[in-house]
Scaffold this active site. Structure first.
Site, mmCIF file in Angstrom:
data_model
loop_
_atom_site.group_PDB
_atom_site.id
_atom_site.type_symbol
_atom_site.label_atom_id
_atom_site.label_comp_id
_atom_site.label_asym_id
_atom_site.label_seq_id
_atom_site.Cartn_x
_atom_site.Cartn_y
_atom_site.Cartn_z
ATOM 1 N N LYS A 1 0.844 -1.199 0.000
ATOM 2 C CA LYS A 1 0.000 0.000 0.000
ATOM 3 C C LYS A 1 0.878 1.247 0.000
ATOM 4 C CE LYS A 1 -3.951 1.972 2.547
ATOM 5 N NZ LYS A 1 -4.831 1.782 3.731
ATOM 6 N N SER B 1 -9.531 1.800 2.839
ATOM 7 C CA SER B 1 -8.699 2.530 1.906
ATOM 8 C C SER B 1 -7.653 1.667 1.204
ATOM 9 C CB SER B 1 -7.981 3.672 2.642
ATOM 10 O OG SER B 1 -7.129 3.149 3.667
ATOM 11 N N SER C 1 -9.748 -0.449 7.113
ATOM 12 C CA SER C 1 -9.195 -0.263 5.773
ATOM 13 C C SER C 1 -8.473 -1.461 5.188
ATOM 14 C CB SER C 1 -8.249 0.946 5.761
ATOM 15 O OG SER C 1 -8.974 2.139 5.860
#
Length: 471
Positions: free
Chosen positions: A66, A141, A165
């Site tokens: 990420k 996210s 997330s």
């Protein structure tokens, strides 16, 4: 192919780390332009793969990271224009540990800006599509990491979980996502959103692959004062029979769910009973109010953490007259959702409202944690949906409050610091549905052992969106 299967083939000499890297790089180049899972790729991947020692424990495995997790020499944007050209001179501890064992960073995955969102629509660059339905979101996210796994663009991924997330996109994309106990994985190198809630977590397409990642990444870190001195024993914990466990189904999460989620929950309870778990309904009375407390505490911490991005020391320096004008122009680069949360956080921390909002939210957080501790004196695990429904269409949550409600079932684990694991539990039509297990503080291994038993009983591993030819 799953990560532990790739590793076994590399260990037997059937395939080289370079061949694995070439195969995944080719797949990303072919499929990701239509998916948008990656913001950037590691240009030195093949060179690094050729040099890696095939005898290392993770040799041959590539990891999607990420893009709010620092990677030395690789652009790390946090999904924001403010950090569009930021190349860290240091490495996140979690990434450094994986690389030390032979894993390679494939690339950096898309996310909602600074981790603020539940759909990856709030990336400053482009949205990521759900591999099971390109008209729907992958969640957020960590949507890029989840989509990359579901499309088999990577065998392993790292995400971060502040209010769900890792788990919510895992549910939307039919993969596994673990939010470890707070401090179980070092946060050094994670670009902060809300420091008392943030946690780096592994994502994969099987429980054994989660265990592989956690054994490598977890453990104490002198660079993170909040890290825990708990030795990781995740792969070891998966061996042997499932112990008799008491499973509590959270009553407050049983109403208002979609038909597919309700069906998945019913089927999961049947499976767990057949596996020998005793099942009972329990009450976590404060859980429905956890979302309100979260959206006071998280923005408050965000307003403090993001104050550093003014163009003087941190963040892209925008043109402006004198220092004040430059700072205003720099902060104007924040996206709408980031601005919204920073404004909320600044308000609740203001002297006239601090006790009315922030102080009360902290008191609520203590009560929520005390209730969870009491529950775990009665049961060994908690079960509830990860989300009330499967993935929603792009644009369906334009109202910010509607988007915030996506975190309804996930924020409790962050506010309490408890470990939580989302696992694939079925489908609603063509869309994956996820459920989550919560365990007492520090009992992350227990989550994986129970999830593995469910996976083996239902063949829920290996889920993959129908994109391209399988590796």
């Amino acid at each position: 192919m799953l990560a532990h299967e790739i590793r076994a083939r590399v260990a037997r000499g059937e395939v080289s780390p370079l061949e694995v890297a070439q195969a995944y790089l080719k797949r990303v180049q072919e499929l990701d332009p239509g998916l948008g899972a990656f913001l950037s790729l590691n240009e030195r991947l093949l060179e690094e793969a050729e040099a890696v020692d095939p005898g290392l424990p993770l040799a041959g495995l590539v990891v999607a990271v990420k893009d709010n997790i620092a990677t030395r020499g690789l652009r790390t944007t946090a999904g924001s224009r403010l950090l569009e050209n930021f190349v860290p001179p240091y490495e996140a501890t979690a990434v450094a540990r994986l690389k030390a064992l032979g894993a390679l960073v494939l690339g950096k995955t898309n996310l909602d800006e600074f981790g603020m969102g539940s759909s990856t629509e709030h990336s400053a660059f482009f949205p990521t599509k759900n591999p099971f339905d390109p008209d729907r979101v992958p969640g957020g996210s960590s949507g890029g990491s989840a989509a990359a796994l579901a499309a088999d663009l990577a065998p392993l991924a790292l995400g971060s979980d502040t209010g769900g997330s890792v788990r919510q996109p895992a549910a939307f994309c039919g993969v596994y996502g673990l939010k470890p106990t707070y401090g179980r994985v070092s946060r050094f190198g994670l670009i902060a959103y809300a420091s008392s809630l943030d946690q780096i977590g592994p994502m994969a397409r099987s429980v054994r692959d989660l265990a592989l990642l956690m054994d490598a990444a977890a453990g104490p870190d002198p660079l993170d004062a909040t890290s825990l001195d708990l030795p990781p024993r995740f792969q070891e914990a998966l061996e042997g029979p499932l112990p008799p466990l008491r499973l509590g189904v959270v009553r407050e999460a049983l109403a208002g769910n979609s038909p597919g989620v309700e069906r998945a929950l019913e089927e999961a309870l049947k499976v767990f009973r057949e596996l020998g778990l005793s099942v009972r309904e329990v009450s976590w009375p404060s859980l429905p109010q956890a979302l309100a407390a979260y959206y006071i505490l998280a923005p408050a911490e965000a307003s403090s953490n993001l104050a550093r991005y003014d163009g003087t020391l941190y963040g892209r320096r925008a043109a402006g007259e004198e220092v004040e004008g430059m700072m205003e122009a720099t902060r104007a680069l924040f996206g709408l959702e980031v601005k919204r949360r920073v404004l909320v956080g600044t308000f609740v921390l203001s002297s006239g409202y601090y006790e009315a909002y922030y102080g009360r939210a902290q008191a609520f957080r203590r009560r929520l944690k005390a209730e969870a501790q009491a529950l775990f004196r009665e049961v060994d695990l908690l079960l509830l949906p990860t989300t009330p429904h499967p993935a929603f269409p792009f644009g369906a949550r334009r109202d910010p409050l509607a988007m915030y409600r996506e975190d309804l079932y996930t924020v409790g684990a962050n506010l309490t610091g408890l470990p939580a694991l989302s696992f694939p539990a079925g489908f609603e039509g063509h869309l994956p549905v996820g459920l989550q297990l919560l365990a007492p503080w520090g009992e992350d291994e227990r989550l994986l052992r129970a999830a593995l038993a469910f996976e083996e009983a239902t063949a829920r591993a290996h889920l993959k969106a129908p994109l391209g030819e399988a590796l």
